[in-house]
Write a protein that holds these residues in place. Structure first.
Motif, PDB file in Angstrom:
ATOM      1  N   LEU A 137       0.804  -1.364   0.025  1.00 27.53           N
ATOM      2  CA  LEU A 137       0.515   0.354  -0.030  1.00 27.53           C
ATOM      3  C   LEU A 137       0.770   1.095  -0.162  1.00 27.53           C
ATOM      4  N   GLN A 138       2.000   1.246  -0.072  1.00 30.79           N
ATOM      5  CA  GLN A 138       2.822   2.047   0.397  1.00 30.79           C
ATOM      6  C   GLN A 138       4.629   2.001   0.025  1.00 30.79           C
ATOM      7  N   ALA A 139       5.878   3.217  -0.661  1.00 32.98           N
ATOM      8  CA  ALA A 139       6.588   2.419  -1.276  1.00 32.98           C
ATOM      9  C   ALA A 139       7.171   1.714   0.317  1.00 32.98           C
ATOM     10  N   ALA A 140       7.105   2.301   1.378  1.00 30.28           N
ATOM     11  CA  ALA A 140       7.837   2.156   2.565  1.00 30.28           C
ATOM     12  C   ALA A 140       8.060   0.185   2.714  1.00 30.28           C
ATOM     13  N   ALA A 141       6.883  -0.387   1.918  1.00 28.21           N
ATOM     14  CA  ALA A 141       6.109  -1.843   1.933  1.00 28.21           C
ATOM     15  C   ALA A 141       8.554  -2.420   2.238  1.00 28.21           C
ATOM     16  N   ASP A 142       8.102  -1.984   0.954  1.00 24.71           N
ATOM     17  CA  ASP A 142       9.688  -2.950  -0.103  1.00 24.71           C
ATOM     18  C   ASP A 142      10.726  -2.611   1.468  1.00 24.71           C
ATOM     19  N   ASP A 143      10.574  -2.017   2.543  1.00 24.42           N
ATOM     20  CA  ASP A 143      11.981  -1.356   3.959  1.00 24.42           C
ATOM     21  C   ASP A 143      11.071  -1.866   4.504  1.00 24.42           C
ATOM     22  N   PHE A 144       9.950  -2.323   4.923  1.00 27.37           N
ATOM     23  CA  PHE A 144       9.629  -3.224   5.753  1.00 27.37           C
ATOM     24  C   PHE A 144      10.403  -4.665   5.775  1.00 27.37           C
ATOM     25  N   GLU A 145       9.891  -5.150   4.553  1.00 30.75           N
ATOM     26  CA  GLU A 145      10.307  -6.668   4.311  1.00 30.75           C
ATOM     27  C   GLU A 145      11.435  -6.831   4.346  1.00 30.75           C
ATOM     28  N   ALA A 146      12.377  -5.706   4.069  1.00 34.43           N
ATOM     29  CA  ALA A 146      13.888  -5.656   3.782  1.00 34.43           C
ATOM     30  C   ALA A 146      14.617  -5.434   5.312  1.00 34.43           C
ATOM     31  N   HIS A 147      14.039  -4.776   6.155  1.00 34.76           N
ATOM     32  CA  HIS A 147      14.576  -4.686   7.527  1.00 34.76           C
ATOM     33  C   HIS A 147      14.144  -5.857   8.567  1.00 34.76           C
ATOM     34  N   CYS A 148      12.629  -7.298   7.420  1.00 34.84           N
ATOM     35  CA  CYS A 148      12.747  -8.421   8.248  1.00 34.84           C
ATOM     36  C   CYS A 148      13.233  -9.469   7.910  1.00 34.84           C
ATOM     37  N   GLU A 172       7.311   1.878  26.555  1.00 36.60           N
ATOM     38  CA  GLU A 172       8.523   0.645  27.300  1.00 36.60           C
ATOM     39  C   GLU A 172       9.051  -0.312  26.566  1.00 36.60           C
ATOM     40  N   ILE A 173       8.389  -0.639  25.269  1.00 34.37           N
ATOM     41  CA  ILE A 173       8.247  -1.453  24.473  1.00 34.37           C
ATOM     42  C   ILE A 173       9.901  -1.397  23.707  1.00 34.37           C
ATOM     43  N   ARG A 174       9.879  -0.151  23.288  1.00 35.08           N
ATOM     44  CA  ARG A 174      10.639   0.772  22.771  1.00 35.08           C
ATOM     45  C   ARG A 174      11.747   1.325  23.609  1.00 35.08           C
ATOM     46  N   ASP A 175      11.866   1.040  24.674  1.00 35.65           N
ATOM     47  CA  ASP A 175      13.059   1.730  25.427  1.00 35.65           C
ATOM     48  C   ASP A 175      13.597  -0.107  25.825  1.00 35.65           C
ATOM     49  N   TRP A 176      12.697  -1.272  25.778  1.00 37.91           N
ATOM     50  CA  TRP A 176      13.319  -1.822  25.861  1.00 37.91           C
ATOM     51  C   TRP A 176      14.430  -2.501  24.428  1.00 37.91           C
ATOM     52  N   LEU A 177      13.893  -1.960  22.807  1.00 41.80           N
ATOM     53  CA  LEU A 177      14.274  -2.143  22.288  1.00 41.80           C
ATOM     54  C   LEU A 177      15.645  -1.418  22.334  1.00 41.80           C
ATOM     55  N   GLN A 178      15.181  -0.761  21.952  1.00 41.99           N
ATOM     56  CA  GLN A 178      16.432   0.409  22.214  1.00 41.99           C
ATOM     57  C   GLN A 178      17.652   0.014  23.436  1.00 41.99           C
ATOM     58  N   GLY A 179      17.810  -0.270  24.254  1.00 39.10           N
ATOM     59  CA  GLY A 179      18.892  -0.733  25.631  1.00 39.10           C
ATOM     60  C   GLY A 179      19.158  -2.086  24.518  1.00 39.10           C
ATOM     61  N   GLN A 180      18.329  -3.256  23.654  1.00 41.41           N
ATOM     62  CA  GLN A 180      19.554  -3.686  23.418  1.00 41.41           C
ATOM     63  C   GLN A 180      19.946  -3.388  21.702  1.00 41.41           C
ATOM     64  N   GLY A 181      19.881  -2.232  21.956  1.00 43.16           N
ATOM     65  CA  GLY A 181      20.755  -2.285  20.276  1.00 43.16           C
ATOM     66  C   GLY A 181      20.519  -2.574  18.897  1.00 43.16           C
ATOM     67  N   GLU A 182      18.978  -2.580  18.819  1.00 41.69           N
ATOM     68  CA  GLU A 182      17.950  -2.838  18.047  1.00 41.69           C
ATOM     69  C   GLU A 182      17.369  -1.680  17.112  1.00 41.69           C
ATOM     70  N   ALA A 183      17.511  -1.881  15.996  1.00 42.11           N
ATOM     71  CA  ALA A 183      16.148  -1.173  15.124  1.00 42.11           C
ATOM     72  C   ALA A 183      15.379  -1.606  14.790  1.00 42.11           C
ATOM     73  N   TRP A 184      14.303  -0.911  14.566  1.00 39.44           N
ATOM     74  CA  TRP A 184      13.295  -1.388  13.720  1.00 39.44           C
ATOM     75  C   TRP A 184      12.354  -0.080  12.765  1.00 39.44           C
ATOM     76  N   ILE A 185      11.824  -0.311  11.605  1.00 43.33           N
ATOM     77  CA  ILE A 185      11.241   0.359  11.275  1.00 43.33           C
ATOM     78  C   ILE A 185      10.033   1.381  11.702  1.00 43.33           C
ATOM     79  N   GLU A 186      10.234   2.800  11.419  1.00 35.31           N
ATOM     80  CA  GLU A 186       8.758   3.494  11.616  1.00 35.31           C
ATOM     81  C   GLU A 186       8.132   3.405   9.878  1.00 35.31           C
ATOM     82  N   ASP A 187       6.797   3.376  10.701  1.00 32.28           N
ATOM     83  CA  ASP A 187       5.566   3.197   9.545  1.00 32.28           C
ATOM     84  C   ASP A 187       5.639   4.619   9.271  1.00 32.28           C
TER      85      ASP A 187
END
Length: 319
Positions: free
Chosen positions: A51-62, A163-178
């Motif tokens: 539905l959006q151009a960022a969909a390919d970026d989500f797949e690449a991240h996964c 709280e979930i985002r804080d935990w993820l940052q503490g693990q040094g893990e990145a994510w994609i923002e929709d």
């Protein structure tokens, strides 16, 4: 052990278990925590909505994330465009669940973990309130649900998104923002950006109290379903009009909603149900005609009973 790790430690699915991985913070954190608990027993399922151009970026991240974690990933591309007059969010949700079910079957898993959290639960409840929903809508999202033979789990449902985002940052893990999360045309985004901060300031414990209200609604809804099953057994299927008339009006409404949903996969609007109740009350003579649009079809009188039909392909009854 952090709250998120405690939540995953308390999560007891059948193994192997799949995580619905969007690439956002919540599902990324869920996958990471589950992989640490059950190494080698995880599958990741990604739905590419297109539905959006960022969909390919989500797949690449996964793909990159699952490659690093040695988690098998399945990707399903779907056409989630909505029809005229249909909610874009509802269309995407249906496509997503259909794709998840298909991939789960291929992966040989019976349990799927979803990354919904406490903020999602509050948004769902507020949306239900804004639409004038009944108890079923006010029950919001269950922590566990059976759908099409698959068991869906939401182990993070009591945790705030921050709280979930804080935990993820503490693990040094990145994510994609929709990018669509910033689009104020969507009601959920307006709730997230305007209403939740105001609630946080006025009622700091609103997540827990709203969740408690949703749980009360779910319990009451379960009782209504139980009563509807008993009443439906008494009035028979299809419903006998005279037997319906002997019930109180609230019980008539309850059993009719249940019959239409369970047997025909159809949910009447409040106005349609009210008109149907009026017609049932007036149906005292043999020649009285009853024909009312309900959902995608019509409820009509067939001798001494009610029936429902539509002009298109017959709907598969809900089990």
């Amino acid at each position: 052990m952090t709250s998120l790790e405690q939540a995953v430690a308390a999560f007891e699915p059948r193994l192997p278990v799949a995580v619905a991985l969007s690439g956002g913070a919540d599902s990324t954190a869920l996958l990471l925590a589950c992989t640490r608990r059950w190494p080698g027993e995880l599958r990741a399922l990604h739905v590419h909505h297109g539905l959006q151009a960022a969909a390919d970026d989500f797949e690449a991240h996964c793909r990159a994330l699952c490659g690093r974690l040695s988690v098998p990933l399945m990707v399903k591309r779907v056409d989630a465009r909505h029809a005229s007059g249909e909610s874009p969010e509802d269309a995407a949700r249906r496509s997503r669940y259909a794709a998840l079910a298909g991939m789960a079957g291929e992966a040989g898993v019976q349990d799927i973990a979803l990354g919904h959290h406490a903020d999602d639960q509050v948004e769902t409840l507020l949306l239900a309130l804004s639409r004038g929903a009944g108890l079923a809508g006010l029950s919001a999202m269950p922590a566990q649900a059976l759908r099409g033979g698959l068991r869906y789990h939401r182990p993070l449902l009591h945790l705030p998104g921050s709280e979930i985002r804080d935990w993820l940052q503490g693990q040094g893990e990145a994510w994609i923002e929709d990018p669509s999360n910033a689009d104020s045309r969507y009601t959920r985004n307006r709730i997230r950006g305007v209403v939740l901060p105001a609630l946080e300031q006025a009622f700091p414990q609103f997540r827990a109290t709203f969740a408690r209200s949703a749980a009360h609604a779910a319990q009451a809804q379960a009782l209504l379903v139980e009563l509807a099953e008993q009443d439906l057994a008494a009035i028979d299927v299809p419903p006998a009009i005279e037997a319906l008339q002997r019930l109180s009006r609230p019980r008539q409404a309850n059993v009719l909603r249940h019959w239409l949903l369970r047997t025909h996969g159809c949910t009447p609007s409040a106005a349609q149900l009210e008109e149907l109740l009026e017609q049932i009350d007036a149906c005292r003579t043999r020649g009285h005609r009853l024909h009312i649009k309900v959902g995608g079809g019509f409820v009509h009188r067939s001798g001494a009973v009610l029936d429902w039909y539509n002009d298109g392909p017959s709907l598969k009854p809900l089990r």
